[in-house]
Design a protein around this motif. Sequence first.
Motif, mmCIF file in Angstrom:
data_model
loop_
_atom_site.group_PDB
_atom_site.id
_atom_site.type_symbol
_atom_site.label_atom_id
_atom_site.label_comp_id
_atom_site.label_asym_id
_atom_site.label_seq_id
_atom_site.Cartn_x
_atom_site.Cartn_y
_atom_site.Cartn_z
ATOM 1 N N PHE A 157 4.512 -1.492 -0.418
ATOM 2 C CA PHE A 157 4.402 -1.103 -1.818
ATOM 3 C C PHE A 157 2.954 -0.975 -2.260
ATOM 4 C CE2 PHE A 157 3.912 -1.750 -6.314
ATOM 5 C CZ PHE A 157 4.811 -0.834 -6.815
ATOM 6 N N GLY A 161 2.122 2.092 -4.268
ATOM 7 C CA GLY A 161 1.744 1.776 -5.644
ATOM 8 C C GLY A 161 0.365 2.317 -5.989
ATOM 9 N N CYS A 213 10.475 1.642 -1.179
ATOM 10 C CA CYS A 213 9.478 1.346 -0.147
ATOM 11 C C CYS A 213 10.042 0.433 0.927
ATOM 12 C CB CYS A 213 8.242 0.692 -0.774
ATOM 13 S SG CYS A 213 7.282 1.772 -1.817
ATOM 14 N N ARG A 214 10.742 -0.620 0.495
ATOM 15 C CA ARG A 214 11.310 -1.561 1.458
ATOM 16 C C ARG A 214 12.335 -0.871 2.351
ATOM 17 N NH1 ARG A 214 8.096 -4.408 2.895
ATOM 18 N NH2 ARG A 214 9.672 -5.428 4.111
ATOM 19 N N TYR A 270 9.801 -0.244 -5.492
ATOM 20 C CA TYR A 270 9.681 -1.313 -4.491
ATOM 21 C C TYR A 270 10.854 -1.267 -3.511
ATOM 22 C CZ TYR A 270 9.098 -5.907 -2.431
ATOM 23 O OH TYR A 270 8.935 -6.926 -1.532
ATOM 24 N N ASP A 314 2.205 -7.075 -1.304
ATOM 25 C CA ASP A 314 3.021 -6.033 -1.930
ATOM 26 C C ASP A 314 3.577 -6.505 -3.265
ATOM 27 O OD1 ASP A 314 2.604 -4.146 0.010
ATOM 28 O OD2 ASP A 314 4.557 -4.388 0.979
ATOM 29 N N LEU A 318 2.929 -4.885 -6.850
ATOM 30 C CA LEU A 318 4.034 -4.539 -7.748
ATOM 31 C C LEU A 318 3.829 -5.168 -9.120
ATOM 32 C CD1 LEU A 318 6.875 -3.378 -8.331
ATOM 33 C CD2 LEU A 318 7.811 -5.486 -7.370
#
Length: 183
Positions: free
Chosen positions: A127, A131, A120-121, A117, A39, A43
Amino acid sequence: MQGGAGEVIAYFSVSLTLWILFIMSISLGQDSRDSRALDFCALLLFVLFSGLRFETGNDWLIYKQDYESIEFSDFFAFAHDSSLEPLYLAITFICSQIVSFQVFLFLVSVFNGFILYRFCRFFDAGFSGVGAICFCWTYLATNMATIRFSLSISMVLLAVLFWIEKDKFKSILYTCLSVGFHT
């Protein structure tokens, strides 16, 4: 090079890399340390590519011209004559006194990437998948026909769902169907 073969190859390469990272992340499990590393790689790729490119879409030249003209202007006179939002103008004015337009775009990309990010977390979403989807919708759709592109991406999303459900035949079928809508 806008619209050229090199640009298409670059977009496709980044998109493909993000999708590969997503599939690898799924296979490792969302909470694994390696999945989080993937991830982070997604990113980094997303931010670097979007932050180091500005000739994307239809409005980049206008933004660049505004950025460069505000750099040497009286802020209040420029703001009075501009139709842009006040906070955007303020940030643009401050940054134009310190950094180039390209650096400004990179900073915006870092900020947006960090927010995405974190989002998403928060929802325990990887991600790399988000993404990949965002990259396709926000960067490719601005340069290509949205209807056929969105249909193609919808097929890809179905293919990913079938891949997760271990139905490889349907996954491959929907991937092939996506090419029928947009290549």
